[in-house]
Design an enzyme around this catalytic site. Structure first.
Site, PDB file in Angstrom:
ATOM      1  N   ASN A 164       0.810  -1.221   0.059  1.00  0.00           N
ATOM      2  CA  ASN A 164      -0.036  -0.096  -0.045  1.00  0.00           C
ATOM      3  C   ASN A 164       0.947   1.295  -0.050  1.00  0.00           C
ATOM      4  O   ASN A 164       0.749   2.299  -0.698  1.00  0.00           O
ATOM      5  CB  ASN A 164      -0.890   0.119   1.080  1.00  0.00           C
ATOM      6  CG  ASN A 164      -2.413  -0.263   0.788  1.00  0.00           C
ATOM      7  OD1 ASN A 164      -2.702  -0.296  -0.142  1.00  0.00           O
ATOM      8  ND2 ASN A 164      -3.095  -0.567   1.857  1.00  0.00           N
ATOM      9  N   GLU A 193      -6.254  -7.257   5.006  1.00  0.00           N
ATOM     10  CA  GLU A 193      -5.560  -8.121   4.165  1.00  0.00           C
ATOM     11  C   GLU A 193      -5.747  -9.765   4.368  1.00  0.00           C
ATOM     12  O   GLU A 193      -4.832 -10.374   3.881  1.00  0.00           O
ATOM     13  CB  GLU A 193      -4.472  -7.727   3.817  1.00  0.00           C
ATOM     14  CG  GLU A 193      -3.248  -8.210   4.939  1.00  0.00           C
ATOM     15  CD  GLU A 193      -2.867  -6.902   5.989  1.00  0.00           C
ATOM     16  OE1 GLU A 193      -2.133  -6.947   6.690  1.00  0.00           O
ATOM     17  OE2 GLU A 193      -4.052  -6.203   6.136  1.00  0.00           O
TER      18      GLU A 193
END
Length: 325
Positions: A200, A236
């Protein structure tokens, strides 16, 4: 004779009235021939009355292949067909002599798929003999689609389309009770995207979302039994509940998932263990008993996941303590 003329007038008036009802309606006689097909039914189906009057071909207004409509079932007295033909239905006797049902209909002539609420009611003569069955139809497509959308919001993760955490918890609890009752193994996978925070930070949140979608898609392709459930567990992390599956079966599925993401070769330049996105997976399996609960299986899979992460990532590890014997 005046009485006979009155009866004829009343019958003709009833037919004209039914023809102009705003509710789509058709009527079958005791031989299952169409004797009324009103204008609202023509508008709904795209099938003109002249095409079906005097025939038993009314089914083709609603379906692509021959099958009984609700009125047919009443004429034939074959209520045992309701379960296989309709998505929902009342039980015979719940609505006097009639039946209510709901179903998706393909409507071939107007090229639409509509969800119809259907009522069918019999008409008897003074001696109790069946004269006809009236079927009325109501287009509930918009309501059904709204209901389905609300249900999807309640059970699915908005980003990935997999089951959400609530669905996972409910599935695990239900399958635990079933496996405990049947004495069958229940397996669980916990799946984590390796170094996702670094992904990210490097590629941005939009790419991060795309990565999670790719993982979810890969899981969907590898978890294909209708009894299994793939879910987004949080962030995640993903999970797979697999009823009637021992540890060897769980490992095979876990390895397929891991390899599927590896083979997609999603670049991850910031990863500390590979040049692409990889997964760490923890697998656990148990035959539920009175001494354990679903939380124990989750904990076991979580311990295995921890081991996978701390053993180099991009691998599947097992909690042997929770494995079904």
């Amino acid at each position: 004779m005046p009485a006979a003329r009155n009866a004829e007038f009343a019958h003709a008036f009833a037919v004209r009235l039914m023809q102009h009802l705003v509710v789509p309606t058709f009527v079958l006689d005791a031989e299952r021939k169409v004797i009324i097909w009103n204008k609202a039914c023509e508008r709904l189906t795209g099938v003109a009355a002249a095409e079906v009057l005097g025939t038993s071909d009314h089914w083709h207004a609603f379906y692509e292949e021959p099958r009984h409509c609700l009125a047919d079932i009443l004429v034939l007295g074959s209520t045992e067909e309701l379960e296989s033909l309709y998505a929902a239905h009342s039980e015979p006797g719940e609505t006097a002599h009639g039946i209510r049902a709901e179903n998706w209909c393909v409507m071939p002539r107007v090229h639409k798929r509509l969800y119809l609420a259907i009522d069918a009611g019999p008409i008897f003569d003074e001696d109790g003999a069946l004269l006809a069955v009236v079927e009325t139809l109501r287009d509930n497509t918009e309501q059904k689609l709204a209901q389905m959308a609300l249900h999807s919001l309640a059970v699915k993760d908005g980003l990935t389309g997999l089951a959400n955490r609530r669905s996972f918890d409910e599935k695990l609890e239900a399958e635990w009770l079933h496996a405990q009752r049947e004495g069958t193994p229940l397996s669980l996978l916990l799946v984590d995207v390796d170094h996702f925070k670094l992904y990210n930070d490097t590629y941005g949140h939009q790419k991060g979302d795309s990565c999670l979608k790719a993982v979810a898609e890969a899981m969907g392709h590898q978890v294909f039994r209708p009894t299994d459930l793939a879910a987004r567990y949080g962030g995640e992390e993903f999970a797979v509940v697999m009823p009637s599956t021992d540890l060897d079966g769980a490992l095979r599925v876990a390895e397929r998932i891991r390899q599927s993401i590896f083979d997609r070769n999603i670049a991850h330049s910031a990863s500390q263990t590979a040049d692409r996105v990889t997964l760490s997976i923890g697998a656990a399996s148990i035959i539920p008993d009175e001494e354990h609960d679903p939380g124990d299986l989750v904990n076991a899979a979580d311990v295995a996941l921890y081991r996978a992460k701390h053993s180099g990532r991009n691998r599947v590890m097992v909690n042997e303590m929770a494995a079904a014997e």
